[in-house]
Design a protein around this motif. Structure first.
Motif, short mmCIF file in Angstrom:
data_model
loop_
_atom_site.label_atom_id
_atom_site.label_comp_id
_atom_site.label_asym_id
_atom_site.label_seq_id
_atom_site.Cartn_x
_atom_site.Cartn_y
_atom_site.Cartn_z
N ASN A 29 50.19 -2.81 8.39
CA ASN A 29 49.46 -2.63 9.48
C ASN A 29 49.61 -1.17 10.06
O ASN A 29 50.64 -0.85 10.20
CB ASN A 29 49.80 -3.53 10.77
CG ASN A 29 49.28 -3.47 11.96
OD1 ASN A 29 49.59 -2.42 12.62
ND2 ASN A 29 48.28 -4.34 12.43
N SER A 37 51.22 -9.66 11.08
CA SER A 37 51.19 -8.32 10.71
C SER A 37 52.49 -8.09 10.09
O SER A 37 53.78 -8.49 10.50
CB SER A 37 51.18 -7.44 12.10
OG SER A 37 49.78 -7.48 12.47
N ARG A 76 42.50 -14.36 22.68
CA ARG A 76 43.90 -14.01 23.00
C ARG A 76 44.74 -14.83 21.93
O ARG A 76 45.61 -14.14 21.19
CB ARG A 76 44.36 -14.29 24.51
CG ARG A 76 45.69 -14.14 24.69
CD ARG A 76 46.05 -14.22 26.14
NE ARG A 76 47.49 -13.87 26.36
CZ ARG A 76 48.52 -14.68 26.38
NH1 ARG A 76 48.28 -15.83 26.13
NH2 ARG A 76 49.84 -14.20 26.40
N TYR A 101 49.23 0.44 12.87
CA TYR A 101 50.09 0.55 14.13
C TYR A 101 51.44 0.31 13.91
O TYR A 101 52.35 1.35 14.53
CB TYR A 101 49.62 -0.43 15.12
CG TYR A 101 50.23 -0.35 16.51
CD1 TYR A 101 49.94 0.80 17.43
CD2 TYR A 101 51.26 -1.38 16.88
CE1 TYR A 101 50.71 0.78 18.55
CE2 TYR A 101 51.92 -0.81 18.16
CZ TYR A 101 51.56 -0.08 19.07
OH TYR A 101 52.07 -0.01 20.08
N ILE A 102 52.06 -0.68 13.06
CA ILE A 102 53.27 -0.97 12.88
C ILE A 102 53.75 0.18 12.09
O ILE A 102 55.09 0.53 12.35
CB ILE A 102 53.69 -2.27 12.33
CG1 ILE A 102 53.02 -3.33 13.47
CG2 ILE A 102 55.08 -2.46 12.01
CD1 ILE A 102 53.01 -4.76 13.03
N PHE A 153 44.29 -12.90 18.62
CA PHE A 153 44.95 -11.70 18.64
C PHE A 153 46.46 -12.00 18.53
O PHE A 153 47.01 -11.25 17.48
CB PHE A 153 44.92 -10.77 19.86
CG PHE A 153 45.67 -9.89 19.86
CD1 PHE A 153 45.42 -8.70 19.47
CD2 PHE A 153 46.95 -9.90 20.67
CE1 PHE A 153 46.35 -7.51 19.33
CE2 PHE A 153 47.81 -8.66 20.57
CZ PHE A 153 47.42 -7.58 20.27
N LEU A 154 46.96 -12.84 19.04
CA LEU A 154 48.59 -13.14 18.70
C LEU A 154 48.78 -13.75 17.56
O LEU A 154 49.83 -13.52 16.82
CB LEU A 154 48.67 -14.35 19.75
CG LEU A 154 48.91 -14.09 21.20
CD1 LEU A 154 49.39 -15.13 22.21
CD2 LEU A 154 49.85 -12.60 21.46
N GLU A 155 47.81 -14.77 16.69
CA GLU A 155 48.12 -15.06 15.44
C GLU A 155 47.98 -13.85 14.45
O GLU A 155 48.86 -13.71 13.82
CB GLU A 155 46.92 -16.15 15.21
CG GLU A 155 47.10 -17.29 15.77
CD GLU A 155 46.07 -18.25 15.43
OE1 GLU A 155 44.94 -17.87 14.91
OE2 GLU A 155 46.03 -19.53 16.04
N GLU A 156 47.10 -12.85 14.66
CA GLU A 156 47.00 -11.58 13.75
C GLU A 156 48.21 -10.75 14.08
O GLU A 156 48.69 -10.43 12.98
CB GLU A 156 45.72 -10.92 14.02
CG GLU A 156 44.38 -11.50 13.61
CD GLU A 156 43.26 -10.94 14.32
OE1 GLU A 156 43.21 -9.63 14.72
OE2 GLU A 156 42.25 -11.45 14.05
N TRP A 157 48.77 -10.69 15.28
CA TRP A 157 50.01 -9.89 15.39
C TRP A 157 51.22 -10.51 14.82
O TRP A 157 51.85 -9.68 14.20
CB TRP A 157 50.07 -9.94 16.91
CG TRP A 157 51.41 -8.96 17.33
CD1 TRP A 157 52.47 -9.29 17.72
CD2 TRP A 157 51.58 -7.66 17.27
NE1 TRP A 157 53.51 -8.36 17.84
CE2 TRP A 157 52.77 -7.16 17.56
CE3 TRP A 157 50.67 -6.58 16.67
CZ2 TRP A 157 53.36 -5.70 17.46
CZ3 TRP A 157 51.21 -5.12 16.85
CH2 TRP A 157 52.48 -5.11 17.19
N GLU A 158 51.40 -11.84 14.74
CA GLU A 158 52.61 -12.43 14.37
C GLU A 158 52.49 -12.28 12.81
O GLU A 158 53.34 -12.30 12.06
CB GLU A 158 52.61 -13.80 14.85
CG GLU A 158 53.00 -14.04 16.01
CD GLU A 158 52.95 -15.55 16.56
OE1 GLU A 158 52.26 -16.46 16.00
OE2 GLU A 158 53.17 -15.74 17.76
#
Length: 63
Positions: free
Chosen positions: A22, A18, A8, A24-25, A11-16
């Motif tokens: 990316n 992005s 988790r 998806y974005i 994942f949060l580090e990768e999302w931040e």
């Protein structure tokens, strides 16, 4: 449980970290006319674009 917390956190580090590169974005921005227009105007200010029309890729087929 520890594996879940580590995954988790990763994942949060990768999302931040992005950005628009990316997939998806990018797809979410391009699906919304106002966001798409703002992005294009920022990237290409020399073009005087007033409106964009958005089509979903889901309905496209290629042969």
């Amino acid at each position: 449980m520890k594996h879940y917390k580590n995954r988790r956190r990763q994942f949060l580090e990768e999302w931040e970290q992005s950005d628009i590169s990316n997939d998806y974005i990018f797809s979410k921005v391009m699906a919304q006319p106002q966001l798409c227009l703002q992005l294009i105007k920022s990237a290409l200010p020399q073009l005087k674009i007033k409106r964009v029309y958005v089509r979903s890729q889901d309905g496209l087929s290629f042969s």
